[in-house]
Write a protein that holds these residues in place. Structure first.
Motif, PDB file in Angstrom:
ATOM      1  N   THR A   1       0.840  -1.198   0.000  1.00 49.20           N
ATOM      2  CA  THR A   1       0.000   0.000   0.000  1.00 49.20           C
ATOM      3  C   THR A   1       0.875   1.247   0.000  1.00 49.20           C
ATOM      4  O   THR A   1       2.008   1.222   0.478  1.00 49.20           O
ATOM      5  N   ASP A   2       0.326   2.333  -0.561  1.00 47.95           N
ATOM      6  CA  ASP A   2       0.983   3.637  -0.439  1.00 47.95           C
ATOM      7  C   ASP A   2       0.128   4.571   0.404  1.00 47.95           C
ATOM      8  O   ASP A   2       0.328   5.781   0.403  1.00 47.95           O
ATOM      9  N   GLY A   3      -0.830   3.993   1.126  1.00 44.79           N
ATOM     10  CA  GLY A   3      -1.713   4.777   1.980  1.00 44.79           C
ATOM     11  C   GLY A   3      -3.094   4.960   1.400  1.00 44.79           C
ATOM     12  O   GLY A   3      -4.104   4.818   2.095  1.00 44.79           O
TER      13      GLY A   3
ATOM     14  N   GLU B   1       4.195  -1.110   3.439  1.00 38.81           N
ATOM     15  CA  GLU B   1       4.130   0.287   3.028  1.00 38.81           C
ATOM     16  C   GLU B   1       5.260   0.600   2.042  1.00 38.81           C
ATOM     17  O   GLU B   1       6.439   0.396   2.337  1.00 38.81           O
TER      18      GLU B   1
ATOM     19  N   GLU C   1       6.417   3.398   1.168  1.00 42.64           N
ATOM     20  CA  GLU C   1       7.308   4.467   1.604  1.00 42.64           C
ATOM     21  C   GLU C   1       8.369   3.967   2.581  1.00 42.64           C
ATOM     22  O   GLU C   1       9.269   4.717   2.949  1.00 42.64           O
ATOM     23  N   LYS C   2       8.280   2.698   2.970  1.00 39.54           N
ATOM     24  CA  LYS C   2       9.246   2.131   3.920  1.00 39.54           C
ATOM     25  C   LYS C   2      10.031   0.974   3.310  1.00 39.54           C
ATOM     26  O   LYS C   2      10.459   0.067   4.005  1.00 39.54           O
TER      27      LYS C   2
END
Length: 206
Positions: free
Chosen positions: A21-23, A110, A112-113
């Motif tokens: 996911t990217d949020g 995620e 972004e991580k």
């Protein structure tokens, strides 16, 4: 504890996949060779399965259609062995919010991580090497740990052998996603190949 990977089946094979996911958006990922039965897939869509089935714990299933009525793909795909150098072999399918709800007990990594571990770092791979969807409704997730012993074009080498069924599963370093298990490198050495998410993210999630 949430599972890191999910077993999947198609007419070509049984293997693994996972979620990211990217949020705001959510995707399911697995390897292209799982959907074609070919180590080096092509855009000859007749060689691809029309759907893939995700087998969640407790007997829950989700069949994901891979093509529209006109034959165009409903997934993003990165070619394996681009220019004879890159190991990619990755497919992503965007999930709807209703589909995401079915997998509340699974990890959504995620984007972004994303992690890019150094040589000698210990990386875990997750998957279902002994899964048989005909008789199992609650298969146990398997894991292996190996050290990063080499790098190639957008892939890492681990000093652990992947098994059939691990393909398509996630590689994780300190709870962050590293990439996707794409089998073993040739030459008879014990070297699992991990496609690095950091090298393909910008082209895969479009």
């Amino acid at each position: 504890m949430k599972r890191q990977s999910i077993p999947v089946s198609s007419k070509k094979s049984v293997a693994s996949g996972f979620f990211v996911t990217d949020g705001d958006s959510f995707w399911f990922l697995t390897c292209a060779h799982i959907l074609t039965g070919l180590r080096h897939a092509s855009n000859n869509w007749q060689n691809w399965n029309q759907s893939i089935t995700l087998h969640a714990a407790g007997g829950r299933k989700l069949v994901i259609e891979l093509f529209q009525g006109d034959g165009s793909p409903l997934f993003s795909w990165l070619h394996d062995s681009v220019n004879g150098k890159n190991v990619e072999d990755v497919v992503s399918v965007r999930l709807s919010s209703n589909q995401v709800k079915l997998f509340h007990d699974y990890t959504f990594f995620e984007l972004e991580k994303i992690s890019n571990p150094n040589l000698s770092s210990m990386v875990n791979i997750f998957g279902y090497p002994s899964f048989d969807y005909r008789i199992q409704t609650n298969p146990q997730e398997s894991t292996k740990k190996g050290a990063v012993i080499g790098r190639g074009c957008q892939f890492l080498q681990l000093n652990v052998l992947s098994e059939d069924g691990f393909s398509g599963g996630p590689a994780v370093f300190e709870e962050s996603l590293v990439g996707i298990v794409s089998g073993n490198l040739g030459g008879g050495a014990v070297r699992a190949a991990i496609v690095q998410m950091s090298g393909i993210e910008s082209r895969l999630f479009i």
